[in-house]
Design an enzyme around this catalytic site. Structure first.
Site, PDB file in Angstrom:
ATOM      1  N   GLU A   1      51.337  37.858  29.749  1.00 18.59           N
ATOM      2  CA  GLU A   1      52.245  38.869  29.228  1.00 18.59           C
ATOM      3  C   GLU A   1      53.544  38.875  30.045  1.00 18.59           C
ATOM      4  O   GLU A   1      53.613  38.232  31.106  1.00 18.59           O
ATOM      5  CB  GLU A   1      51.558  40.238  29.316  1.00 18.59           C
ATOM      6  CG  GLU A   1      50.233  40.320  28.524  1.00 18.59           C
ATOM      7  CD  GLU A   1      50.416  40.460  27.009  1.00 18.59           C
ATOM      8  OE1 GLU A   1      51.502  40.113  26.499  1.00 18.59           O
ATOM      9  OE2 GLU A   1      49.475  40.922  26.344  1.00 18.59           O
TER      10      GLU A   1
ATOM     11  N   HIS B   1      54.722  36.333  24.895  1.00 24.03           N
ATOM     12  CA  HIS B   1      53.603  35.841  25.716  1.00 24.03           C
ATOM     13  C   HIS B   1      53.120  34.480  25.228  1.00 24.03           C
ATOM     14  O   HIS B   1      53.286  34.115  24.062  1.00 24.03           O
ATOM     15  CB  HIS B   1      52.460  36.870  25.810  1.00 24.03           C
ATOM     16  CG  HIS B   1      51.632  37.036  24.585  1.00 24.03           C
ATOM     17  ND1 HIS B   1      50.902  38.183  24.338  1.00 24.03           N
ATOM     18  CD2 HIS B   1      51.396  36.221  23.522  1.00 24.03           C
ATOM     19  CE1 HIS B   1      50.255  38.041  23.204  1.00 24.03           C
ATOM     20  NE2 HIS B   1      50.540  36.876  22.687  1.00 24.03           N
TER      21      HIS B   1
ATOM     22  N   ASP C   1      42.154  30.886  26.088  1.00 36.77           N
ATOM     23  CA  ASP C   1      41.797  32.239  26.533  1.00 36.77           C
ATOM     24  C   ASP C   1      40.586  32.791  25.789  1.00 36.77           C
ATOM     25  O   ASP C   1      40.123  32.206  24.802  1.00 36.77           O
ATOM     26  CB  ASP C   1      42.995  33.185  26.383  1.00 36.77           C
ATOM     27  CG  ASP C   1      43.708  33.046  25.035  1.00 36.77           C
ATOM     28  OD1 ASP C   1      43.095  32.521  24.089  1.00 36.77           O
ATOM     29  OD2 ASP C   1      44.868  33.465  24.940  1.00 36.77           O
TER      30      ASP C   1
ATOM     31  N   ASN D   1      56.075  39.579  21.988  1.00 39.48           N
ATOM     32  CA  ASN D   1      56.760  39.886  23.253  1.00 39.48           C
ATOM     33  C   ASN D   1      56.998  38.617  24.081  1.00 39.48           C
ATOM     34  O   ASN D   1      57.346  38.697  25.253  1.00 39.48           O
ATOM     35  CB  ASN D   1      55.948  40.903  24.064  1.00 39.48           C
ATOM     36  CG  ASN D   1      54.563  40.390  24.450  1.00 39.48           C
ATOM     37  OD1 ASN D   1      54.232  39.216  24.222  1.00 39.48           O
ATOM     38  ND2 ASN D   1      53.753  41.240  25.047  1.00 39.48           N
TER      39      ASN D   1
HETATM   40  P1  PGA Z   1      49.054  35.222  16.389  1.00 39.01           P
HETATM   41  O1  PGA Z   1      49.117  35.362  17.952  1.00 39.01           O
HETATM   42  O2  PGA Z   1      48.913  33.766  16.136  1.00 39.01           O
HETATM   43  O3  PGA Z   1      47.823  35.965  15.959  1.00 39.01           O
HETATM   44  O4  PGA Z   1      50.319  35.760  15.873  1.00 39.01           O
HETATM   45  C1  PGA Z   1      49.896  34.441  18.660  1.00 39.01           C
HETATM   46  C2  PGA Z   1      49.912  34.853  20.094  1.00 39.01           C
HETATM   47  O5  PGA Z   1      49.755  36.051  20.379  1.00 39.01           O
HETATM   48  O6  PGA Z   1      50.057  33.975  20.953  1.00 39.01           O
END
Ligand code: PGA
Length: 235
Positions: free
Chosen positions: A135, A130, A62, A128
């Protein structure tokens, strides 16, 4: 789904290195890569290793809409900093956050994925649930898409920006359908903030409101979690 529990994210990076080393030894040519705090120790291990990526291709999950590769908050920049500048690849692909036309950019990225099927996809997991920027409630069969970030993700990612208002509100992301196409998936979860999402992924029912739970349908998933993230696991 194989779940490996380690003491901390440093140990997690070392386990992840083993997964990468084995996949490459077994012939993996295309690595699906991720950004954020989670994969940092993995990239440190890959950089310090003898692994050679110069004949491999990477495709990232992404990118924020509106940020170009020179912007230190962009995922293009992150990948250069953490991996590509230290371990060159034959070719690296990320969505272009500065694309003029969403539909053209989405079609381009779908073509990249069609031309370079991912052998091993690295994933983090959002608080959450995702995966990528898919999301809660995201369609489970979607390919590349432009997504609106939820409040929870904006807050979680604000730590990288001066102020919360600076966090981009949209991203281009591989869809859940694209992620599920990878031959193998390696998901990492470190820290207590990920405990709820990890429990849902490993033990909960498949639930489109916790997108990671769709991975239960994938035949080849390895999860690496530290003790803090694993505190709610009962099995
Ligand atoms: P983070 O994000 O590694 O910064 O915790 C992980 C994600 O949101 O997939």
């Amino acid at each position: 789904m194989q779940v490996i529990i380690v003491d901390d994210k440093v140990a997690g990076g070392k386990e992840a290195y083993k997964v990468f080393a084995k996949a490459i030894k077994d012939g993996a040519k295309v690595l699906g890569l991720a950004t954020g705090g989670t994969p940092e120790t993995t990239y440190q291990e890959l950089v310090a290793s003898e692994l050679d990526f110069s004949k491999l291709i990477s495709v990232n999950l992404d990118e924020y809409v509106g940020l170009g590769p020179d912007d230190p908050q962009s995922y293009n920049y992150y990948m250069n900093e953490h991996l590509f500048s230290k371990k060159p690849f034959a070719k690296t692909y990320l969505p272009n956050g500065l694309a003029d036309d969403d539909a053209v950019e989405i079609a381009r990225y779908d073509q990249v994925l069609a031309d370079h099927p991912v052998d091993l996809q690295l994933l983090g997991i959002g608080e959450n649930g995702h995966i990528g920027f898919n999301e809660p409630g995201s369609p489970i069969d979607a390919k590349t898409r432009k997504v609106a970030l939820t409040e929870s993700t904006i807050k979680a990612n604000a730590r990288y920006f001066e102020k919360e208002e600076d966090v981009p509100r949209y991203a281009y992301s591989m869809g859940i359908g694209s992620i599920m196409q990878a031959k193998q998936i390696l998901l990492e979860a470190f820290g207590s903030k990920k405990a709820q999402a990890l429990k849902a992924l490993v033990e909960g029912p498949i639930d489109p409101n916790v997108p990671a739970t769709i991975l239960q349908k994938h035949p080849n998933v390895i999860v690496i979690a530290d003790k803090e993230a694993a505190t709610l696991l009962t099995k």
